[in-house]
Motif scaffolding. Sequence first.
Motif, PDB file in Angstrom:
ATOM      1  N   ILE A  89       0.871  -1.359   0.203  1.00 19.62           N
ATOM      2  CA  ILE A  89       0.057  -0.149  -0.148  1.00 19.62           C
ATOM      3  C   ILE A  89       0.887   1.415   0.136  1.00 19.62           C
ATOM      4  O   ILE A  89       1.905   1.325   0.631  1.00 19.62           O
ATOM      5  CB  ILE A  89      -0.857   0.155   1.271  1.00 19.62           C
ATOM      6  CG1 ILE A  89      -2.098  -1.298   1.193  1.00 19.62           C
ATOM      7  CG2 ILE A  89      -1.665   1.284   1.501  1.00 19.62           C
ATOM      8  CD1 ILE A  89      -2.865  -1.611   2.485  1.00 19.62           C
ATOM      9  N   ARG A  90       0.576   2.207  -0.850  1.00 18.99           N
ATOM     10  CA  ARG A  90       1.325   3.376  -0.870  1.00 18.99           C
ATOM     11  C   ARG A  90       0.664   4.833  -0.656  1.00 18.99           C
ATOM     12  O   ARG A  90       1.628   5.592  -0.415  1.00 18.99           O
ATOM     13  CB  ARG A  90       1.822   3.536  -2.530  1.00 18.99           C
ATOM     14  CG  ARG A  90       2.452   2.563  -3.150  1.00 18.99           C
ATOM     15  CD  ARG A  90       4.006   2.383  -2.736  1.00 18.99           C
ATOM     16  NE  ARG A  90       4.828   1.547  -3.603  1.00 18.99           N
ATOM     17  CZ  ARG A  90       5.032   0.351  -3.404  1.00 18.99           C
ATOM     18  NH1 ARG A  90       4.128  -0.434  -2.723  1.00 18.99           N
ATOM     19  NH2 ARG A  90       5.976  -0.557  -3.905  1.00 18.99           N
ATOM     20  N   SER A  91      -0.512   4.812  -0.172  1.00 15.68           N
ATOM     21  CA  SER A  91      -1.053   6.139   0.162  1.00 15.68           C
ATOM     22  C   SER A  91      -2.295   6.116   1.217  1.00 15.68           C
ATOM     23  O   SER A  91      -2.815   4.999   1.227  1.00 15.68           O
ATOM     24  CB  SER A  91      -1.430   7.054  -0.996  1.00 15.68           C
ATOM     25  OG  SER A  91      -2.541   6.360  -1.633  1.00 15.68           O
ATOM     26  N   GLY A  92      -2.466   7.026   1.784  1.00 16.74           N
ATOM     27  CA  GLY A  92      -3.567   7.256   2.554  1.00 16.74           C
ATOM     28  C   GLY A  92      -4.841   6.972   1.902  1.00 16.74           C
ATOM     29  O   GLY A  92      -5.911   6.396   2.136  1.00 16.74           O
ATOM     30  N   VAL A  93      -4.883   7.483   0.625  1.00 18.57           N
ATOM     31  CA  VAL A  93      -6.236   7.224  -0.433  1.00 18.57           C
ATOM     32  C   VAL A  93      -6.351   5.625  -0.506  1.00 18.57           C
ATOM     33  O   VAL A  93      -7.544   5.300  -0.585  1.00 18.57           O
ATOM     34  CB  VAL A  93      -6.016   8.006  -1.679  1.00 18.57           C
ATOM     35  CG1 VAL A  93      -6.843   7.395  -2.785  1.00 18.57           C
ATOM     36  CG2 VAL A  93      -5.858   9.568  -1.401  1.00 18.57           C
ATOM     37  N   GLU A 145       7.537   7.718  -3.638  1.00 13.71           N
ATOM     38  CA  GLU A 145       6.643   6.944  -2.791  1.00 13.71           C
ATOM     39  C   GLU A 145       6.059   7.937  -1.821  1.00 13.71           C
ATOM     40  O   GLU A 145       5.090   8.047  -1.463  1.00 13.71           O
ATOM     41  CB  GLU A 145       7.478   5.923  -1.927  1.00 13.71           C
ATOM     42  CG  GLU A 145       8.022   4.703  -2.826  1.00 13.71           C
ATOM     43  CD  GLU A 145       7.049   3.803  -3.383  1.00 13.71           C
ATOM     44  OE1 GLU A 145       6.165   3.542  -2.767  1.00 13.71           O
ATOM     45  OE2 GLU A 145       7.459   3.063  -4.323  1.00 13.71           O
ATOM     46  N   ARG A 146       6.861   8.924  -1.336  1.00 15.85           N
ATOM     47  CA  ARG A 146       6.178   9.886  -0.408  1.00 15.85           C
ATOM     48  C   ARG A 146       5.250  10.732  -0.904  1.00 15.85           C
ATOM     49  O   ARG A 146       4.436  11.211  -0.430  1.00 15.85           O
ATOM     50  CB  ARG A 146       7.433  10.495   0.483  1.00 15.85           C
ATOM     51  CG  ARG A 146       8.140   9.652   1.453  1.00 15.85           C
ATOM     52  CD  ARG A 146       9.286  10.508   2.312  1.00 15.85           C
ATOM     53  NE  ARG A 146       9.387   9.944   3.373  1.00 15.85           N
ATOM     54  CZ  ARG A 146      10.455   9.231   3.949  1.00 15.85           C
ATOM     55  NH1 ARG A 146      11.435   9.164   2.931  1.00 15.85           N
ATOM     56  NH2 ARG A 146      10.584   8.794   5.000  1.00 15.85           N
ATOM     57  N   GLY A 147       5.768  10.944  -2.414  1.00 21.72           N
ATOM     58  CA  GLY A 147       4.814  11.818  -3.163  1.00 21.72           C
ATOM     59  C   GLY A 147       3.612  11.201  -3.386  1.00 21.72           C
ATOM     60  O   GLY A 147       2.529  11.994  -3.740  1.00 21.72           O
ATOM     61  N   PHE A 148       3.532   9.892  -3.220  1.00 23.56           N
ATOM     62  CA  PHE A 148       2.053   9.186  -3.446  1.00 23.56           C
ATOM     63  C   PHE A 148       1.129   9.213  -2.067  1.00 23.56           C
ATOM     64  O   PHE A 148       0.148   9.017  -2.195  1.00 23.56           O
ATOM     65  CB  PHE A 148       2.416   7.628  -3.677  1.00 23.56           C
ATOM     66  CG  PHE A 148       2.674   7.508  -4.883  1.00 23.56           C
ATOM     67  CD1 PHE A 148       2.530   8.019  -6.295  1.00 23.56           C
ATOM     68  CD2 PHE A 148       3.774   6.261  -5.206  1.00 23.56           C
ATOM     69  CE1 PHE A 148       2.989   7.673  -7.548  1.00 23.56           C
ATOM     70  CE2 PHE A 148       4.366   5.885  -6.485  1.00 23.56           C
ATOM     71  CZ  PHE A 148       4.021   6.588  -7.530  1.00 23.56           C
ATOM     72  N   GLY A 149       1.753   9.620  -1.067  1.00 25.44           N
ATOM     73  CA  GLY A 149       1.320  10.023   0.287  1.00 25.44           C
ATOM     74  C   GLY A 149       1.642   8.620   1.346  1.00 25.44           C
ATOM     75  O   GLY A 149       0.691   8.381   2.172  1.00 25.44           O
ATOM     76  N   MET A 150       2.901   8.178   1.053  1.00 24.71           N
ATOM     77  CA  MET A 150       3.288   6.961   1.774  1.00 24.71           C
ATOM     78  C   MET A 150       3.430   7.441   3.493  1.00 24.71           C
ATOM     79  O   MET A 150       2.739   6.802   4.242  1.00 24.71           O
ATOM     80  CB  MET A 150       4.334   6.275   1.497  1.00 24.71           C
ATOM     81  CG  MET A 150       4.741   5.144   2.224  1.00 24.71           C
ATOM     82  SD  MET A 150       6.042   4.090   1.629  1.00 24.71           S
ATOM     83  CE  MET A 150       5.455   3.209   0.351  1.00 24.71           C
ATOM     84  N   ASP A 151       3.678   8.454   3.512  1.00 30.07           N
ATOM     85  CA  ASP A 151       3.871   8.996   5.077  1.00 30.07           C
ATOM     86  C   ASP A 151       2.506   8.865   5.712  1.00 30.07           C
ATOM     87  O   ASP A 151       2.421   8.413   6.917  1.00 30.07           O
ATOM     88  CB  ASP A 151       4.592  10.274   5.227  1.00 30.07           C
ATOM     89  CG  ASP A 151       6.209  10.269   4.942  1.00 30.07           C
ATOM     90  OD1 ASP A 151       6.695   9.072   4.966  1.00 30.07           O
ATOM     91  OD2 ASP A 151       6.473  11.285   4.478  1.00 30.07           O
ATOM     92  N   ASP A 152       1.341   9.395   4.892  1.00 28.21           N
ATOM     93  CA  ASP A 152       0.146   9.264   5.446  1.00 28.21           C
ATOM     94  C   ASP A 152      -0.256   7.934   5.932  1.00 28.21           C
ATOM     95  O   ASP A 152      -0.945   7.669   6.943  1.00 28.21           O
ATOM     96  CB  ASP A 152      -0.874  10.074   4.552  1.00 28.21           C
ATOM     97  CG  ASP A 152      -2.317  10.136   5.088  1.00 28.21           C
ATOM     98  OD1 ASP A 152      -2.409  10.328   6.340  1.00 28.21           O
ATOM     99  OD2 ASP A 152      -3.110   9.873   4.463  1.00 28.21           O
ATOM    100  N   ALA A 153      -0.118   7.012   4.894  1.00 29.62           N
ATOM    101  CA  ALA A 153      -0.434   5.746   5.246  1.00 29.62           C
ATOM    102  C   ALA A 153       0.153   4.847   6.549  1.00 29.62           C
ATOM    103  O   ALA A 153      -0.297   4.464   7.186  1.00 29.62           O
ATOM    104  CB  ALA A 153      -0.294   4.906   3.986  1.00 29.62           C
ATOM    105  N   MET A 154       1.805   5.197   6.361  1.00 29.57           N
ATOM    106  CA  MET A 154       2.315   5.002   7.589  1.00 29.57           C
ATOM    107  C   MET A 154       1.887   5.363   8.906  1.00 29.57           C
ATOM    108  O   MET A 154       1.937   4.641   9.862  1.00 29.57           O
ATOM    109  CB  MET A 154       3.807   4.981   7.129  1.00 29.57           C
ATOM    110  CG  MET A 154       4.394   4.256   5.998  1.00 29.57           C
ATOM    111  SD  MET A 154       6.146   4.866   5.480  1.00 29.57           S
ATOM    112  CE  MET A 154       7.123   4.156   6.886  1.00 29.57           C
TER     113      MET A 154
END
Length: 195
Positions: A89-93, A145-154
Amino acid sequence: MHVIGTVGLPGSGKGEAATVAREEGIPVVTMGDVVRQETADRGLDPAKDHGGVAQALREENGPAAIAERSLPMIDDRLEDHDAVLVDGIRSGVEVDTFEERFGEAFTLVSIEAPFDVRAERIDARGRDASANDGGEPLEKRDERERGFGMDDAMDRADVVIENTDSLEAFHERIRTIVRERTAETDDSETEARHP
């Protein structure tokens, strides 16, 4: 029924988590496979063009495009199994997509490791083209990856694993999580049948 999702930067250990799930008899849906297939369908090299195609899919079909393409694969595996692990999974979305579909039956696991440890692992696995061979440097991959929103998902993970110990210790931690989640599924199904 339970769906366990993993999130983590490249080289953090998501593939190893998937290996443990398979050893436990749990099927794995790898979101990266959706991208690899699309890369091949476009006549591009998965080792070099994976990131660009992942970005293109999201730009063309919305930020949840890869998660949405994964849902039929997850549903298919849940027909014959009580649990599925979703790798990558790569993003909060994307988290939203799975939470909306599976609700309380979805657990997100963030797998984390320092940059230098991840870089060594990526070099050792030899799956990705190096920067010298036209591949993407790890710094650039992390940035994408961070641009996809990975930090939010993590940040939204139900469970966080620092993957800096031995491979055996990591496998045991994943095995424990998988067994706990599938046991919860078994317990809730038993309660539903025998209130």
